[in-house]
Design an enzyme around this catalytic site. Structure first.
Site, PDB file in Angstrom:
ATOM      1  N   LYS A   1      -0.404  19.510   4.966  1.00  0.00           N
ATOM      2  CA  LYS A   1       0.943  20.117   3.590  1.00  0.00           C
ATOM      3  C   LYS A   1       0.456  20.155   2.876  1.00  0.00           C
ATOM      4  O   LYS A   1      -1.060  18.836   2.107  1.00  0.00           O
ATOM      5  CB  LYS A   1       1.986  18.102   3.763  1.00  0.00           C
ATOM      6  CG  LYS A   1       2.864  18.323   2.868  1.00  0.00           C
ATOM      7  CD  LYS A   1       4.057  16.990   3.254  1.00  0.00           C
ATOM      8  CE  LYS A   1       5.481  17.423   2.308  1.00  0.00           C
ATOM      9  NZ  LYS A   1       6.026  15.792   2.250  1.00  0.00           N
TER      10      LYS A   1
ATOM     11  N   SER B   1      10.749  16.849   3.360  1.00  0.00           N
ATOM     12  CA  SER B   1      10.488  17.548   2.394  1.00  0.00           C
ATOM     13  C   SER B   1       8.909  18.036   3.080  1.00  0.00           C
ATOM     14  O   SER B   1       8.704  19.312   2.997  1.00  0.00           O
ATOM     15  CB  SER B   1       9.771  16.867   1.514  1.00  0.00           C
ATOM     16  OG  SER B   1       9.083  15.830   1.366  1.00  0.00           O
TER      17      SER B   1
ATOM     18  N   SER C   1      11.040  12.172   5.399  1.00  0.00           N
ATOM     19  CA  SER C   1       9.876  13.730   4.956  1.00  0.00           C
ATOM     20  C   SER C   1       8.778  14.242   6.518  1.00  0.00           C
ATOM     21  O   SER C   1       8.375  15.193   6.280  1.00  0.00           O
ATOM     22  CB  SER C   1       9.257  13.452   3.559  1.00  0.00           C
ATOM     23  OG  SER C   1      10.356  13.983   2.511  1.00  0.00           O
TER      24      SER C   1
END
Ligand code: GLN
Length: 485
Positions: free
Chosen positions: A76, A151, A175
């Site tokens: 990420k 997210s 997330s």
């Protein structure tokens, strides 16, 4: 080599010499390129990946490989990486190259894993749909007009579409779990403190926790073994050695020694619109394997969203004050004064949702409102944690749906932040309590994946993953993948 192979299959293939890490990495890079339309990557690190793959092949040949040596993964874009930009999905950091690697990155590098790139995400990890990224929204591979969740939407999509077998994520209020559910993959948010936050761009420091997306509970456990552990560079890192984690690479994941007693919290099932039948089926599957179920109550569940959004916003408002256009990050052109520099750099660098969080968080911390908002939210947080601790006196794990609904269309909730926040109803409670939680695919609703959530006591990753393994041995939801990928 198959785009949807498990980590152990890839490890075996590499060990047997069926394919090299360079070949595997090239195949991943090709799939990433062919699926650019998903927008799951912000940066593809081709050169770095191929260099790492070559080194991994040499390491294998020298007989020094770990189970992850030569295996491609994506990080990420919240984890700092030297040599490759770390944007955190923001214009503020669009050109930022970190001077050091996050501990998570250096640990996985040390295991010999190959970083193919950095995945798309909601700006500063604030969001539930990946529509808040400065680099554009991410498409859900099950239906590209839908959101992948957020997210960590880029990581979830990359695993779901078979672009990588493994991706890191972070979970502050859901997330990892929510995008895992929306994309039909397995996701693990470890106990707060299990995985180092060093080099992970801070959103809400008392909640942020790094974790993983993979195809199964066993892959999650395997990768966690190389990612978790005490880190003196993170002051909230837990010094909690776990022999189970050390053994995973050798012994693999087993089913629990004793079938767990699982609690079903009434508050999570009341008025459930979607997923009731799938949850019931999951319960039956686990019951048939000896698990016992008990109805429990977590009475403060409905306070989780307001408490989470006050606390997360408050912490974000202080964490994000460092982006002032002076030390690093976006700086406006031709500032007329220091105040102008601060104002314009921050106005230009941050997107709408981030500004909303900074404003509400600053408000909640301000002198006149601190007691009414921040202090109250902290009290609720304690009650929510207490609910869980009491429940764990009579059950080993808790089973809930991961999300109240399946993936929704892009744009549907963007004008209604409160409705967007409501998406986190089932994931924020465990975050506030610092508990580990797992989301596993458990079926489909009108062709879209649904996830179940297992929540365990602090540091119960072993039982969580073993229970996940038990469930996945009996089901094949985690083996399904979207058509055309
Ligand atoms: N959707 C939640 C939020 O917007 C959770 C985000 C996260 O876990 N990083 O804050």
């Amino acid at each position: 080599m198959h785009a949807f192979s498990s980590l152990s299959d890839l490890n075996q293939g590499l060990t047997r010499g069926d394919f090299s890490s360079v070949e595997l990495t090239k195949a991943c890079l090709e799939r990433i390129r062919a699926n650019e339309a998903l927008n799951s990557f912000i940066t593809v690190a081709e050169e770095r990946a191929l260099a790492q793959a070559q080194a991994a092949d040499k390491r294998r040949a020298a007989g020094e490989a770990t189970a992850l040596t030569g295996v491609p993964l994506a990080h990420k874009d919240i984890f700092c990486t030297t040599g490759v930009p770390t944007t955190c999905g923001s214009r503020m950091l669009a050109n930022f190259i970190a001077p050091y690697d996050a501990t998570v990155v250096s640990k996985l590098d040390a295991a010999g894993a190959v970083t193919v790139g950095k995945t798309n995400m909601d700006e500063f990890a604030m969001g539930s749909s990946n529509e808040n990224s400065y680099f554009g929204p991410v498409a859900n591979p099950w239906n590209t007009t839908l959101v992948p969740g957020g997210s960590s939407g880029g990581s979830a999509t990359a695993v779901a579409a078979g672009l990588v077998p493994l991706a890191t994520g972070t979970d502050t209020g859901g997330s990892i779990r929510q995008p895992a559910a929306f994309c039909g993959v397995s996701g693990l948010k470890p106990t707060y403190g299990r995985v180092s936050r060093y080099g992970m761009v801070a959103f809400a420091s008392s909640l942020d926790q790094g974790g993983l997306f993979a195809r199964s509970a066993s892959d999650l456990a395997l990768a966690l073994a190389y990612m978790a552990g005490f880190d003196p560079l993170d002051s909230t890192s837990a010094d909690q050695p776990d022999p189970w984690l050390d053994d995973i690479p050798l012994s693999g994941l087993n089913t629990p020694e004793q079938a767990p007693v699982i609690g079903l919290p009434a508050e999570y099932f009341a008025g459930l619109k979607v997923g009731g039948a799938q949850m019931e089926e999951a319960r039956k599957t686990l019951e048939a394997r000896g698990c016992k179920f008990r109805e429990i109550s977590l009475p403060h569940t409905t306070s989780a969203i307001p408490a989470y959004y006050i606390i997360a916003g408050a912490e974000a408002s202080t964490n994000l004050s460092r982006y002032d256009g002076v030390r690093f990050g976006h700086r406006c052109e031709d500032p007329g004064s220091l105040e102008d520099l601060y104002c314009r750099s921050r106005s230009e660098g941050f997107g709408k949702e981030v500004k909303r969080r900074i404003l509400t968080g600053t408000y909640a911390l301000s002198v006149g409102y601190f007691d009414a908002y921040y202090l109250k939210a902290q009290k609720l947080r304690r009650l929510i944690q207490q609910d869980f601790l009491s429940a764990f006196e009579s059950v080993d794990l808790i089973l809930t749906p991961t999300t109240p609904d399946v993936a929704f269309p892009r744009g549907k909730l963007t004008d209604d932040p409160v409705a967007m926040y409501q998406q986190d109803i089932f994931t924020t409670p465990a975050s506030l309590a610092g508990l580990p939680a797992l989301s596993l695919p458990c079926g489909f609703q009108q062709g879209l994946p649904l996830g179940l959530q297992l929540i365990g006591p602090h540091f119960s990753e072993r039982l969580l993953c073993e229970a996940g393994f038990l469930y996945q041995r009996e089901t094949d939801w985690h083996e399904r993948h979207p058509e055309g990928f």
